[in-house]
Structure formats: C-alpha cells, structure tokens
Design a protein around this motif. Sequence first.
Motif, PDB file in Angstrom:
ATOM      1  N   ARG A 147       0.803  -1.223   0.000  1.00 14.05           N
ATOM      2  CA  ARG A 147       0.000   0.000   0.000  1.00 14.05           C
ATOM      3  C   ARG A 147       0.839   1.278   0.000  1.00 14.05           C
ATOM      4  NH1 ARG A 147      -4.083  -1.483   4.776  1.00 14.05           N
ATOM      5  NH2 ARG A 147      -2.126  -2.390   5.518  1.00 14.05           N
ATOM      6  N   PHE A 148       2.094   1.192   0.434  1.00 14.95           N
ATOM      7  CA  PHE A 148       2.940   2.388   0.435  1.00 14.95           C
ATOM      8  C   PHE A 148       3.270   2.861  -0.978  1.00 14.95           C
ATOM      9  CE2 PHE A 148       6.042  -0.881  -0.191  1.00 14.95           C
ATOM     10  CZ  PHE A 148       7.164  -0.306  -0.764  1.00 14.95           C
ATOM     11  N   ARG A 149       3.002   2.036  -1.999  1.00 14.98           N
ATOM     12  CA  ARG A 149       3.230   2.435  -3.392  1.00 14.98           C
ATOM     13  C   ARG A 149       1.960   2.949  -4.063  1.00 14.98           C
ATOM     14  NH1 ARG A 149       8.311   3.143  -3.645  1.00 14.98           N
ATOM     15  NH2 ARG A 149       7.646   3.910  -5.673  1.00 14.98           N
ATOM     16  N   MET A 150       0.836   3.020  -3.319  1.00 17.62           N
ATOM     17  CA  MET A 150      -0.467   3.225  -3.938  1.00 17.62           C
ATOM     18  C   MET A 150      -1.068   4.610  -3.743  1.00 17.62           C
ATOM     19  SD  MET A 150      -1.629   0.699  -5.757  1.00 17.62           S
ATOM     20  CE  MET A 150       0.003   0.924  -6.485  1.00 17.62           C
ATOM     21  N   ASP A 151      -0.397   5.501  -3.056  1.00 21.69           N
ATOM     22  CA  ASP A 151      -0.892   6.877  -2.875  1.00 21.69           C
ATOM     23  C   ASP A 151      -2.325   6.917  -2.356  1.00 21.69           C
ATOM     24  OD1 ASP A 151       1.562   7.704  -3.953  1.00 21.69           O
ATOM     25  OD2 ASP A 151       0.755   7.741  -5.992  1.00 21.69           O
ATOM     26  N   GLY A 152      -2.679   5.962  -1.499  1.00 20.47           N
ATOM     27  CA  GLY A 152      -4.007   5.930  -0.909  1.00 20.47           C
ATOM     28  C   GLY A 152      -5.052   5.190  -1.718  1.00 20.47           C
ATOM     29  N   HIS A 153      -4.736   4.819  -2.957  1.00 17.42           N
ATOM     30  CA  HIS A 153      -5.691   4.087  -3.790  1.00 17.42           C
ATOM     31  C   HIS A 153      -5.800   2.629  -3.328  1.00 17.42           C
ATOM     32  CE1 HIS A 153      -7.831   2.700  -7.371  1.00 17.42           C
ATOM     33  NE2 HIS A 153      -6.968   1.696  -7.416  1.00 17.42           N
ATOM     34  N   TYR A 154      -7.015   2.077  -3.454  1.00 21.30           N
ATOM     35  CA  TYR A 154      -7.219   0.671  -3.074  1.00 21.30           C
ATOM     36  C   TYR A 154      -8.322   0.077  -3.940  1.00 21.30           C
ATOM     37  CZ  TYR A 154      -7.080  -3.339   0.094  1.00 21.30           C
ATOM     38  OH  TYR A 154      -6.898  -4.599   0.642  1.00 21.30           O
ATOM     39  N   ASP A 155      -8.019  -1.078  -4.528  1.00 24.66           N
ATOM     40  CA  ASP A 155      -9.024  -1.808  -5.307  1.00 24.66           C
ATOM     41  C   ASP A 155      -8.701  -3.294  -5.238  1.00 24.66           C
ATOM     42  OD1 ASP A 155      -6.879  -2.258  -7.048  1.00 24.66           O
ATOM     43  OD2 ASP A 155      -7.562  -0.807  -8.558  1.00 24.66           O
ATOM     44  N   ASP A 156      -9.430  -4.108  -5.999  1.00 25.53           N
ATOM     45  CA  ASP A 156      -9.228  -5.559  -5.935  1.00 25.53           C
ATOM     46  C   ASP A 156      -7.825  -5.959  -6.367  1.00 25.53           C
ATOM     47  OD1 ASP A 156     -11.715  -6.038  -4.937  1.00 25.53           O
ATOM     48  OD2 ASP A 156     -12.585  -6.801  -6.809  1.00 25.53           O
ATOM     49  N   ASN A 157      -7.259  -5.274  -7.361  1.00 25.61           N
ATOM     50  CA  ASN A 157      -5.907  -5.613  -7.804  1.00 25.61           C
ATOM     51  C   ASN A 157      -4.874  -5.330  -6.721  1.00 25.61           C
ATOM     52  OD1 ASN A 157      -6.457  -6.618 -10.378  1.00 25.61           O
ATOM     53  ND2 ASN A 157      -6.498  -4.571 -11.287  1.00 25.61           N
ATOM     54  N   VAL A 158      -5.141  -4.322  -5.900  1.00 24.76           N
ATOM     55  CA  VAL A 158      -4.248  -4.073  -4.765  1.00 24.76           C
ATOM     56  C   VAL A 158      -4.436  -5.160  -3.719  1.00 24.76           C
ATOM     57  CG1 VAL A 158      -3.610  -2.472  -2.932  1.00 24.76           C
ATOM     58  CG2 VAL A 158      -4.259  -1.581  -5.175  1.00 24.76           C
ATOM     59  N   TYR A 159      -5.673  -5.435  -3.360  1.00 20.44           N
ATOM     60  CA  TYR A 159      -5.953  -6.447  -2.331  1.00 20.44           C
ATOM     61  C   TYR A 159      -5.328  -7.795  -2.682  1.00 20.44           C
ATOM     62  CZ  TYR A 159      -8.519  -9.896   0.424  1.00 20.44           C
ATOM     63  OH  TYR A 159      -8.836 -10.945   1.246  1.00 20.44           O
ATOM     64  N   TYR A 160      -5.555  -8.261  -3.906  1.00 16.50           N
ATOM     65  CA  TYR A 160      -5.095  -9.601  -4.283  1.00 16.50           C
ATOM     66  C   TYR A 160      -3.604  -9.652  -4.606  1.00 16.50           C
ATOM     67  CZ  TYR A 160      -9.875 -11.260  -4.239  1.00 16.50           C
ATOM     68  OH  TYR A 160     -11.143 -11.627  -3.829  1.00 16.50           O
ATOM     69  N   ASN A 161      -2.921  -8.523  -4.500  1.00 16.86           N
ATOM     70  CA  ASN A 161      -1.463  -8.509  -4.635  1.00 16.86           C
ATOM     71  C   ASN A 161      -0.804  -7.925  -3.394  1.00 16.86           C
ATOM     72  OD1 ASN A 161      -0.822  -9.485  -7.468  1.00 16.86           O
ATOM     73  ND2 ASN A 161      -2.351  -7.902  -7.899  1.00 16.86           N
ATOM     74  N   ASN A 162      -1.533  -7.949  -2.286  1.00 16.09           N
ATOM     75  CA  ASN A 162      -1.033  -7.395  -1.033  1.00 16.09           C
ATOM     76  C   ASN A 162      -1.101  -8.484   0.035  1.00 16.09           C
ATOM     77  OD1 ASN A 162      -0.005  -4.947   0.210  1.00 16.09           O
ATOM     78  ND2 ASN A 162      -1.810  -5.050   1.529  1.00 16.09           N
ATOM     79  N   PRO A 163      -0.015  -9.251   0.192  1.00 17.09           N
ATOM     80  CA  PRO A 163      -0.049 -10.396   1.108  1.00 17.09           C
ATOM     81  C   PRO A 163      -0.534 -10.047   2.509  1.00 17.09           C
ATOM     82  CG  PRO A 163       1.930 -10.476  -0.221  1.00 17.09           C
ATOM     83  CD  PRO A 163       1.275  -9.164  -0.524  1.00 17.09           C
ATOM     84  N   ALA A 164      -0.179  -8.879   3.012  1.00 19.98           N
ATOM     85  CA  ALA A 164      -0.602  -8.505   4.362  1.00 19.98           C
ATOM     86  C   ALA A 164      -2.123  -8.467   4.477  1.00 19.98           C
ATOM     87  CB  ALA A 164      -0.010  -7.152   4.743  1.00 19.98           C
ATOM     88  N   ASP A 165      -2.816  -8.242   3.339  1.00 16.20           N
ATOM     89  CA  ASP A 165      -4.275  -8.168   3.348  1.00 16.20           C
ATOM     90  C   ASP A 165      -4.939  -9.503   3.021  1.00 16.20           C
ATOM     91  OD1 ASP A 165      -4.333  -5.523   4.060  1.00 16.20           O
ATOM     92  OD2 ASP A 165      -4.605  -4.764   2.032  1.00 16.20           O
ATOM     93  N   PHE A 166      -4.460 -10.180   1.950  1.00 14.43           N
ATOM     94  CA  PHE A 166      -5.220 -11.342   1.505  1.00 14.43           C
ATOM     95  C   PHE A 166      -4.855 -12.641   2.214  1.00 14.43           C
ATOM     96  CE2 PHE A 166      -1.790 -11.755  -1.777  1.00 14.43           C
ATOM     97  CZ  PHE A 166      -1.512 -13.117  -1.659  1.00 14.43           C
TER      98      PHE A 166
END
Length: 235
Positions: A147-166
């Motif tokens: 998420r530190f690379r996302m400038d606050g943006h969040y969507d399914d592609n972030v979730y499913y590529n963010n081990p800490a979340d999924f």
Amino acid sequence: MTENYLKWHSPNLGKEFEMLVYGDSGYPLLLFPTSMGRYYESKDFGLIEALRWFIEEGRIKVYCPDSIDAVSWYNKNIPPDQRAYNHTCYDKLLMEEILPRITEETGHERIVAAGCSFGGYHATNFAFRHPERVSYLFSLSGVFDIRFRMDGHYDDNVYYNNPADFIPDNQHADLWRMGIVLGVADRDVTRPQNEQLSGILAGKKITHWLDIRPQTTHDWPVWREMLPHYVSLIK
C-alpha cells in the motif's frame, strides 16, 4: 554451470521479456530481482555464484525473470490503479508463460519461489496467490504490504497482490503444506513486516521459520549466506 538467455514477446505484457536460466536439471527455483532490478541482477551480485554447487550438482535449476516494477508499483507517472493492473499482467505472465516452460523443462509442477528485498515481496505474493504451484517460499528481507506504493488508492488488484491483506482470508489447503522461510537481518528495515507476517502465519497455524540473522543488515552479503542455507533444506 550452464547459463541460458531467453527473450520472447509476452502477450500478457505486450512487449519483449527477458530471463536467464541456470542449470540443466533439478528442482525449479524462480528467483525474483530486487526493486526495479533486472533479470541479470542475481548474477551480478553473486547470488547465482552462491548457489553454484546446487546448480552444478543438478539439485536446482534457477530461473531469473525480469521485473516490470518500473512500469508497475514504482511508476509514479501513471495512476495507482494502472500500477496495480500492470502487476496483475505480470502475474499472468508468470503463470501462463513461465511456469509452463518450467514444467516442460524440469518435469516439476511445483516450484521454489525466492527473492531478496522487493523480490521477497514478489516471491511471497506469487507463492500465496498460487500455493498449488509452490512447494517452498524463501523470502529474504521481503516486504509484504504494497500500500505504500499506492498513494491511498485501493481496489481488488491491490488487495489480491497485497499479502498482508489477503493472506488472513486465504484458506487454500496447500498453504499448510508449503515450506516457508522468512529470512531477515536483525538490523533490517523490513524486520517489522517480517515479524508481522510471521504473526499472521502463526495465527493461522501455518508452519514457517522466521530466521532473524544477528549482526546483519539489509544487503547482499547476508542474502548470499541465507539462500544457499535455505536451498539445502529442499527435500
């Protein structure tokens, strides 16, 4: 030690893609480069040399793919949703273009996923997204929250590529069959994330080894010690 250079047009990326392969036989190890690193980085920094004995003995065959970090997570010149989408295309390249080649060349359906620093992110993300295709995960000073690379943006592609979340929600049975090592230096900037991921895995009763190396920092010398040790654990 055999070295083969491969280059092809990737339909998933819509551009040329490069990879180096070391060895003739053995268990396949997919070795990711560090942040914005290239396919030859592991060779240039001595990581392949550190694995020479295992490669020459036919214990492992090492695949070093290029990264596309410069057009995905690290590209601040495009919107964050496009960064995450581009990485999803990279994941498809790994699954649809590289893994079939690995299976054809080695006869193995499952691989070892490994990487240092941001390569540890790539290895972990791939392993936990596709646990049915990964027998071992060796993350060396990895990061696990994108998420530190996302400038606050969040969507399914972030979730499913963010081990800490999924990972907390992932119930795939093969997660409990995977050999997992989280290696990190004791004075490593990524140590908190490794301890956090270890806690998540422990909470799910997933066996793993959090290997904190004393008197070390986030750099190639400790990674050149770690990876051969972990490879020696492959059964």
